[in-house]
Enzyme design. Structure first.
Site, PDB file in Angstrom:
ATOM      1  N   ASP A  32       0.858  -1.180   0.000  1.00  0.00           N
ATOM      2  CA  ASP A  32       0.000   0.000   0.000  1.00  0.00           C
ATOM      3  C   ASP A  32       0.899   1.237   0.000  1.00  0.00           C
ATOM      4  O   ASP A  32       2.125   1.138   0.059  1.00  0.00           O
ATOM      5  CB  ASP A  32      -0.980  -0.033   1.176  1.00  0.00           C
ATOM      6  CG  ASP A  32      -0.280  -0.090   2.520  1.00  0.00           C
ATOM      7  OD1 ASP A  32       0.943   0.137   2.579  1.00  0.00           O
ATOM      8  OD2 ASP A  32      -0.954  -0.372   3.522  1.00  0.00           O
ATOM      9  N   ASP A  68      -7.558  -7.690   0.123  1.00  0.00           N
ATOM     10  CA  ASP A  68      -6.627  -7.954   1.220  1.00  0.00           C
ATOM     11  C   ASP A  68      -7.352  -7.623   2.500  1.00  0.00           C
ATOM     12  O   ASP A  68      -8.228  -6.752   2.513  1.00  0.00           O
ATOM     13  CB  ASP A  68      -5.379  -7.061   1.133  1.00  0.00           C
ATOM     14  CG  ASP A  68      -5.662  -5.665   1.678  1.00  0.00           C
ATOM     15  OD1 ASP A  68      -6.301  -4.864   0.962  1.00  0.00           O
ATOM     16  OD2 ASP A  68      -5.290  -5.374   2.829  1.00  0.00           O
TER      17      ASP A  68
END
Lengths: 388, 388
Positions: free
Chosen positions: A105, A279
């Site tokens: 991320d 996720d």
């Protein structure tokens, strides 16, 4: 006649990042992402390897369960061990012993949820580490630089994720700045054929803003698109409405990733909307707290009913944690706060999540995703086996 | 000509508990304990499975490292999950999935170190649980009953272990009561040919009392003898002096177990005195705190020198934790307080302890124990490999 779908086969890796949409069933999509480090079968669930470890798991186990890719958190890794150090150690894959794809991320989400005294403006975000209070600055360019130092295969743009509920004006401002940041991240990422940088759709719970965000990102012609700022406490119905508004705007030939989602039911319904990647910390975090996800819904192993139950969580599972250990033992381990409890339940939950994804892919391949979804939900609704 | 010693071969289990002294080398002894659940190669190190789990390890790993037997703590198990519950669940072996021999302590040591508001007299000990404050009573008979409910293969008498330094009169009182308790435990244990109940030599740091204790226990003709109340803070030299005083009194044809010991160096020197069995939390507890035992002495993986060291703890080890993971990664995991750090370092340490025991047994078999001891100590003294 096409041969029957075999989920155990992964397509060969490719030198460039590619998405192959293989089949659709309603809006649900079966595909693969291929790249130099390996192939991701989609819809995919990516276990979260927060700070360079999928908590309480050996990565061999994570791989054996069928994970094609794991996620690393840029915020955590930039604080410890630090991106320059990771680069000197040969990159994240080598450090943690995971040669397969890794998605990172941007760090933005955790900067906003974990750090303190942050200042956010057009240039980026200044924050203090939640570990030692040291001040850091992250711009869109620095986020991409860090993800590059980690040698991440799929990198995310820096974005601003507004906590809901929020004023429409505030949501719009953050969405528009995120768009401008996407452009800067694209420039910073440059031309890396074997890797990808994804943009992130923002816009809170306002469909019109979500559409605008998706259109803006589409115009940037990125390699993949994520939907962010959802699963942050809003009702599931709102999340699904945002997906329905957003996904038709995005190009079909690019993968779509719903960030931070979610429960098995969230995943099933989001696949039905056309999401390819997920996720979530839920399987590992819940596992450490004694919550097991099973074919028959959620099981809280701390409950007294399991204290003398010699049956496993799921005798039909192929995962040792699910099949070989009694509920009584798991109950004892969790109650006694023993590491093995978290180890076994994280293992079980990740096994269940991957089994669910395998079921989803197989069902789409066979054109019976709607039936699979109904059957799966029906089993969840049945609830756990009767107490002994 | 006798065939070369092969440490990988375990003698067949026997229906009755038996100790076979196979060879001596100086005072060091090579042997086996055989019983229905399996065979223990001695000198043996028994990993500690405190509350039904060797902390942060899968028991498959513990077995694969060469452990023939593990230890369970009666105090912990009687509080949680409780002996009657364990019995209803089929015994400790079935509950924790360890079909091999288990030794349980009597619970006495931890009652005295962990619980509060205890009262101790001839009948036994009354204490409050450190978990919920509930009052429990343990007599010598109840300790044996609990160990029987756990289905323990080697059970220990209840004893009173006096913290040193202490008044000679106090040490003598406790030693004499422990002797009387040994007799009561022997009666309570009765005739169980496939299992054993061991007596425990007490007597603090006073050789004459140690000798008296050993003589008293010898007269009871027990199946094995432990030495207790050592490694509780006294200098190693005192411990070894007590062993030298005690062991000649004990019958050679019975196994001798030094409780709660110790460092690799303690083990080596105690084997040289004639000890056959050891248990200690050190490899697992130290592992969770970042301390690794290696062929080249102790390594504190938290130290900054390891932060960018790509080398493993010991590239010659056959244990994946020791051989495949970089010091940099272990350093990171321990610093970040990640479960995997404790998992890997416990694994490494238990591997090193079992490797040490294998080396000890092989050396005794080959009549070169003194050399092995000197070489091993020399390697420890060399210290860790040079920093990068």
């Amino acid at each position: 006649m096409t041969p029957a779908y075999d989920d155990t086969l992964r397509d060969a890796p490719t030198e460039t990042f590619q998405f192959h949409l293989k089949k659709t069933d309603g809006k649900a999509r079966l595909g693969t992402i291929t790249m130099p480090r390996g192939t991701i079968r989609t819809p995919a669930f990516m276990p979260v390897g927060t700070v360079g470890t999928v908590k309480a798991m050996y990565l061999d186990q994570v791989r054996d369960l069928g994970a094609d890719i794991i996620l690393g958190n840029t915020y955590h890794l930039m604080l410890r061990p630090g991106p320059e150090r990771v680069a000197r150690l040969g990159g994240l894959h080598e450090l943690i012993r995971w040669p397969h794809p890794i998605l990172t991320d941007s760090g933005g989400f955790q900067v906003m949820s974990l750090s303190s005294l942050r200042k956010l403006d057009e240039r980026g975000v200044t924050f203090k580490s939640h570990i030692d209070g040291r001040e850091h600055h992250m711009s869109p360019e620095r986020s991409i630089e860090i993800q590059g130092l980690l040698d991440s295969d799929i990198q995310m743009q820096l974005d601003e994720c507004v906590a809901l509920p929020a004023e429409p004006r505030e949501i719009q401002r953050a969405m528009e700045m995120s768009l401008r940041w996407a452009e800067r991240c694209k420039v910073a990422f440059g031309d890396q054929p074997g890797k990808a940088m994804f943009g992130i759709v923002q816009g809170g719970d306002i469909e019109a803003l979500r559409v605008k965000s998706a259109e803006g990102l589409k115009a940037l012609d990125l390699k993949g698109y994520a939907v962010g700022g959802l699963a942050v406490g809003e009702p599931q119905e709102v999340m699904l409405r945002m997906l329905d508004a957003t996904l038709p705007v995005l190009p079909t030939e690019k993968p779509r990733y719903l960030m931070g989602v979610g429960t098995p039911d969230d995943i099933l319904k989001s696949v039905a909307c056309g999401i390819d990647m997920f996720d979530c910390v839920m399987p590992t975090r819940s596992g450490r707290h004694g919550l097991a996800f099973t074919r028959r819904g959620k099981v809280n192993i701390r409950n007294a009913r399991h204290a003398e139950d010699k049956r496993p969580l799921d005798e039909e599972s192929s995962c040792p944690a699910s099949r070989d250990y009694s509920r009584a033992y798991l109950h004892h381990l969790v109650r006694a706060n023993e590491a093995l409890g978290g180890m076994l339940l994280s293992w079980h939950n990740l096994a269940y999540y991957q089994e669910l994804m395998q079921g989803i892919r197989k069902a789409i391949a066979e054109g019976r995703f709607a039936d699979f979804m109904a059957e799966t939900q029906e089993m969840w609704a049945k609830g756990d086996i009767d107490p002994v």
